[in-house]
Design an enzyme around this catalytic site. Structure first.
Site, short mmCIF file in Angstrom:
data_model
loop_
_atom_site.label_atom_id
_atom_site.label_comp_id
_atom_site.label_asym_id
_atom_site.label_seq_id
_atom_site.Cartn_x
_atom_site.Cartn_y
_atom_site.Cartn_z
N HIS A 64 0.84 -1.21 0.00
CA HIS A 64 0.00 0.00 0.00
C HIS A 64 0.87 1.26 0.00
O HIS A 64 0.60 2.21 -0.71
CB HIS A 64 -0.89 0.05 1.25
CG HIS A 64 -1.88 -1.06 1.39
ND1 HIS A 64 -2.01 -1.81 2.54
CD2 HIS A 64 -2.81 -1.56 0.53
CE1 HIS A 64 -2.97 -2.70 2.39
NE2 HIS A 64 -3.47 -2.59 1.19
N LYS B 106 -17.80 -7.55 7.71
CA LYS B 106 -16.41 -8.02 7.65
C LYS B 106 -15.81 -8.07 9.05
O LYS B 106 -16.06 -7.19 9.87
CB LYS B 106 -15.58 -7.04 6.80
CG LYS B 106 -15.14 -7.61 5.47
CD LYS B 106 -14.20 -6.62 4.79
CE LYS B 106 -13.64 -7.21 3.50
NZ LYS B 106 -12.78 -6.28 2.79
N ARG C 189 -1.88 -6.17 -8.52
CA ARG C 189 -0.75 -7.08 -8.30
C ARG C 189 -0.66 -8.19 -9.32
O ARG C 189 0.42 -8.67 -9.63
CB ARG C 189 -0.85 -7.74 -6.91
CG ARG C 189 -0.52 -6.84 -5.77
CD ARG C 189 -0.97 -7.41 -4.47
NE ARG C 189 -2.42 -7.41 -4.39
CZ ARG C 189 -3.12 -7.65 -3.29
NH1 ARG C 189 -2.48 -7.97 -2.19
NH2 ARG C 189 -4.42 -7.60 -3.30
N SER D 202 -2.32 -8.04 2.85
CA SER D 202 -2.72 -7.92 4.26
C SER D 202 -3.15 -9.28 4.81
O SER D 202 -2.91 -9.59 5.98
CB SER D 202 -3.87 -6.93 4.41
OG SER D 202 -3.46 -5.63 4.07
#
Ligand code: ADP
Length: 152
Positions: free
Chosen positions: A17, A41, A90, A127
């Site tokens: 990030h 979440k 990515r 993450s």
């Protein structure tokens, strides 16, 4: 004024990030790192912790602001008068996922999503892997900025 919102969970902020944010700084006048609050979440780090990691990492970068949001991303962008969404890519899986979201967001609001390709050195960092390492007592210091701290 070119204003971008970088939305995400940042659970926690990683060097991946940080790389995207630093490289976006010359492109925009202001970047709001918008930490998502999603009631469905489960996060490892609280909203306050996730925001503090970002605020501390970018305390010397006046263009970078930190905020939270719990609405549709495009509604949040409009409330901040931001014309751009920033996201990192990515791999092909990121691309497929992000493509549908970016096209939907543009249809809903006209807001453009700007993608930056990950740097080779940080492309493998996520993450979710960092959370796994933390859960299992491993050392993540090579993967996250110094501001990310937690009790073992
Ligand atoms: P979300 O839950 O919205 O995917 P994340 O915090 O996982 O939130 O990711 C936010 C953004 O950061 C996404 O655009 C993601 O592709 C990007 N990102 C995450 N890790 C990296 C990395 N290592 N390199 C480049 N971009 C990354």
């Amino acid at each position: 004024m070119k204003k971008a919102v970088f939305p995400g969970s940042f659970d926690p902020l990683t060097l991946g990030h940080v790389d995207i944010i630093k490289r976006a700084v010359p492109l925009f006048d202001e970047i709001i790192i918008a930490v998502g609050v999603n009631a469905t979440k489960k996060y490892m780090f609280s909203l306050e912790e996730r925001m503090a990691f970002i605020a501390d990492t970018f305390k010397d970068e006046i263009k970078v602001k930190v905020d939270k949001y719990d609405t549709l991303t495009v509604d949040y962008c409009q409330s901040k008068e931001a014309d751009f969404i920033l996201r990192g890519l990515r791999n092909p899986a990121d691309f497929e996922f992000e493509k549908a979201i970016a096209q939907t967001n543009r249809k809903l609001s006209g807001i453009e999503t700007v993608f930056l390709l990950t740097s080779a050195e940080t492309s493998f960092i996520s993450s979710s892997i960092i959370r796994d390492i933390i859960r299992n007592g491993g050392d993540v210091s090579a993967l996250v900025p110094k501001s990310v701290s937690f009790k073992k």
